[in-house]
Design an enzyme around this catalytic site. Structure first.
Site, short mmCIF file in Angstrom:
data_model
loop_
_atom_site.label_atom_id
_atom_site.label_comp_id
_atom_site.label_asym_id
_atom_site.label_seq_id
_atom_site.Cartn_x
_atom_site.Cartn_y
_atom_site.Cartn_z
N LYS A 194 0.81 -1.23 0.00
CA LYS A 194 0.00 0.00 0.00
C LYS A 194 0.84 1.28 0.00
O LYS A 194 0.39 2.32 -0.47
CB LYS A 194 -0.93 0.01 1.22
CG LYS A 194 -1.96 -1.11 1.23
CD LYS A 194 -3.03 -0.92 0.17
CE LYS A 194 -4.13 -1.94 0.28
NZ LYS A 194 -5.05 -1.89 -0.89
N GLU A 209 -9.61 5.83 3.39
CA GLU A 209 -10.39 4.77 4.02
C GLU A 209 -9.43 3.61 4.26
O GLU A 209 -8.38 3.52 3.64
CB GLU A 209 -11.52 4.31 3.09
CG GLU A 209 -11.12 3.27 2.03
CD GLU A 209 -10.08 3.76 1.04
OE1 GLU A 209 -9.99 4.98 0.84
OE2 GLU A 209 -9.34 2.91 0.47
N SER A 212 1.79 -9.74 -0.72
CA SER A 212 1.51 -8.29 -0.74
C SER A 212 1.67 -7.62 0.62
O SER A 212 1.85 -6.41 0.70
CB SER A 212 0.09 -8.04 -1.26
OG SER A 212 -0.84 -8.75 -0.48
#
Lengths: 268, 405
Positions: B98, B120, B387
């Site tokens: 991210k 969010e 990830s």
């Protein structure tokens, strides 16, 4: 002249703005909702805006979110929303009924079938909150085929360059959202409404209604001086929210609030 | 499956934000100008060598790129089939891929003169990444998070607060990721002039799916270079988990034109494919419009959005990124799902065999990747995108295994 044009023309002939009242279909349950809508019509409302309850109303503030949640929890479905409209239409053959909805509810099972069902039930126009004109070509064509008017929003953030596009997509009226943000009651109305309405008038001959944050007679009066219609939503939904479990109190309160707001419509 | 007619992936989306019939801009009018401003700023930034250099610099120094392509030797032996490689996005600062997107968008916000950031978060990984970049660049940061997710990921809530972010719990709806997105969009509608919304996945209205994808393309670009160095050839299969789908699209993108490489996205099967029990949009969903984009959505017959479930908060979402819907339709990316119980089992297996605690989200990809490795031959190669790291999930896993900490 159809129901929508007639309502605006009648208000204009009486030197006032039209009162557009919003309630969420099925809030807090089908029967009370039907009684609430009838009360509004009897209390000076010119145009009824019916919110179709959606699970994810991202343009709405807490008041309308909770209304949608109550309606869905009470078992409101697409078919029951149409049934509500049919019942209102039977009693009020000249009342303009506008759907206030989100695109997935229209698109999900095919927009054509949805628009057909809505117009058959007696819906005159539709405002689809999350459908800007850029994405609206399909729905506009379908609406035109079935005689459904379309309503589009202009916001304070809308630049002049976008106005022609929005105004040419709309066939019912223009809904000016008087402030940035979601629906809900505010203490004061935005101060720049006269300029905003004038700006839109230069781009269209359609009626212009103003909404978002209008909850008191003095708000209505301030807006009615410039706009063709004044939209009141959360202030009415709050009449339901504050009287849950007491259908009689809901109806009485709505009648009182709507009549009071209607008294602000006449232009000086 | 024929993919011969694949359109150049670089040409998508169209200027209006469409991937075939998917994507688009389905938002209230108040946001239209903000979205086109973001689009214009991003279009200028991506052409600007100074912006690219600055991003590359921060990706290296702050985030820790490039990440390793790791040969999972013991897992490979255990499965007895194809060689298993893991792309180690879990090693990035803040613990997941991210940060690639959070850095890119924070730099963009700074370029646009926006000093207030909203985001969010589901699992908290995107929220933590956004809180970190905001602290680094001195930006105000508000993160919306569903109340249920705040409880599942209490550690990440505290992390964000330590880095100066305000975390606002969302009590509406199901109190998970979807509701957090609604609330972030309401904030943006209200504060649009001074605020940039750092959307955390390849979701939402244009230009977000494109922009988020672009910021994550570095994952696939590195993987490509690394596997060619290690093996002298491209992998046979690549596998990534798909919530909104940002890690997957970033991982796959530079391989889309290499049609000999099989690309598989893994959705959350939850308790199994029954209404309200999963988040596998391609299993139980149909075409719809949610939160800005036309794509596959879990919804009831009326078009109301369905409840979802997954053991991993990051995959617990009713819509899939529109570009994924497009490449599935084109037959270029395949999709499967993994269920909660398989995920828990594989989480423990990978921990024991490799000394790596994978995020529960990424473990979905591992479940399928290990299955595929068993079915392939030893001279074949599977690359799985790891990830994120699983440290954030340790409490949740202990609870599910009935272990008292």
């Amino acid at each position: 002249m159809d129901r929508l044009d007639s309502a605006f023309a009648r208000a204009r002939s009486e030197n006032r703005a039209a009162l557009v009242a919003y309630l969420c279909a099925g809030d807090p349950d089908f029967d009370t909702s039907l009684a609430a809508c009838r009360t509004l019509v009897a209390s000076g409302v010119d145009i009824l805006e019916i919110g179709v309850p959606f699970s994810d109303p991202l343009a709405d503030g807490l008041t309308n979110q909770l209304a949608a949640q109550r309606a869905l929890e009470a078992g409101m479905t697409a078919e029951k929303v149409f049934e509500l409209v049919r019942r209102l239409r039977a009693d009020h053959p000249t009342l303009p009924i506008v759907f206030y909805t989100y695109y997935n509810l229209v698109f999900s099972n095919g927009s054509e079938a949805y628009v057909k069902a809505a117009t058959a039930a007696g819906v005159d126009a539709m405002l689809t909150l999350d459908l800007p004109p850029e994405e609206a070509a399909d729905l506009s064509a379908i609406a035109a085929r079935h005689g459904l008017r379309t309503v589009f929003i202009v916001a304070p953030t809308t630049p002049d360059e976008r106005l022609p596009r929005i105004c040419s997509a709309a066939t019912g009226f223009i809904y000016y959202v008087s402030r940035e943000g979601v629906t809900g009651v505010r203490d004061a109305v935005a101060s720049n409404i006269p300029e905003a309405v004038a700006r839109i008038r230069r781009a269209t001959n359609l009626p212009i209604v103003v909404g978002f944050g209008i909850s008191r007679r003095e708000h209505v009066r301030a807006v009615a001086a410039h706009a063709d219609g004044v939209v009141v939503g959360s202030a009415l939904v709050n009449c339901i929210r504050e009287n849950l479990g007491r259908p009689d109190a809901i109806v009485q309160r709505l009648a009182a609030v709507a009549s009071d707001l209607a008294a602000g419509l006449t232009r000086a | 499956m024929s993919v011969a007619a694949l359109v150049d992936p670089q040409s998508l989306p169209t200027p209006a934000g469409h991937f075939g019939r998917y994507g688009g801009v389905f938002v209230p009018e108040t946001l239209m100008t903000a979205l086109s401003d973001v689009g214009a700023a991003y279009a200028a930034a991506r052409q600007d060598p100074a912006f690219r250099d600055e991003l590359t610099h921060h990706l290296k120094e702050f985030a820790g790129r490039p990440t390793e392509l790791y040969f999972a030797e013991r897992l490979t032996r255990h499965c007895g089939g194809a060689k298993i490689y893991l792309k180690r996005e879990d090693l990035l600062h803040t613990g997941a891929h991210k940060i690639n997107n959070a850095l890119g968008q924070a730099l963009l916000a700074r370029r646009m003169g926006k000093r207030r950031i909203i985001a969010e978060t589901g699992a908290g990984q995107h929220g933590v990444a956004t809180a970190a970049v905001c602290a680094k660049f001195g930006l105000e940061c508000v993160v919306y998070m569903g109340a249920v997710d705040m409880e599942r990921q209490a550690l990440n809530v505290f992390r964000m607060r330590l880095m100066g972010a305000e975390v606002r719990g969302v009590e509406a709806g199901q109190k998970t990721l979807k509701d957090a997105v609604n609330e972030a969009m309401r904030d943006w509608v209200t504060n649009v002039r001074g605020t940039h919304y750092i959307l955390g996945s390849a979701l939402g209205a244009h230009p977000y799916p494109m922009m988020v994808r672009d910021f994550h393309r570095v994952i696939g670009a590195e993987t490509r270079r690394q596997i060619l160095e290690r093996e002298g050839r491209l992998p046979d299969e690549m596998i990534a988990c798909v919530g909104g789908g940002s890690n997957a699209i970033g991982f796959f993108f530079d391989f889309l034109s290499d049609t000999q490489v099989r690309l598989i996205g893994i959705e959350a099967g939850g308790h199994g494919i029954r209404r309200g029990e999963h988040a596998a949009r391609f299993e139980g969903g149909r075409l719809g419009v949610l939160q800005g984009s036309k794509t596959y959505i879990l919804q009831n017959p009326d078009g109301q959005i369905e409840l979802t479930h997954s053991v991993s908060a990051g995959l617990d979402y009713a819509a899939i990124g529109p570009e994924h819907a497009y490449y599935r339709e084109q037959g270029r990316i395949e999709y499967a799902y993994a269920c909660d119980d398989e995920v828990l089992e594989t989480f423990q297996l990978v921990s024991r065999f490799e000394g790596i605690l994978p995020a529960l989200e990424s473990t979905h990809a591992l479940v399928h990747g290990l299955k595929r490795a068993r079915e392939l031959k030893p001279d074949q190669i599977v690359v799985i995108n790891l990830s994120g790291r699983g440290d954030k999930d340790v409490n949740q896993v202990a609870r599910l295994l009935n272990v008292k900490l």
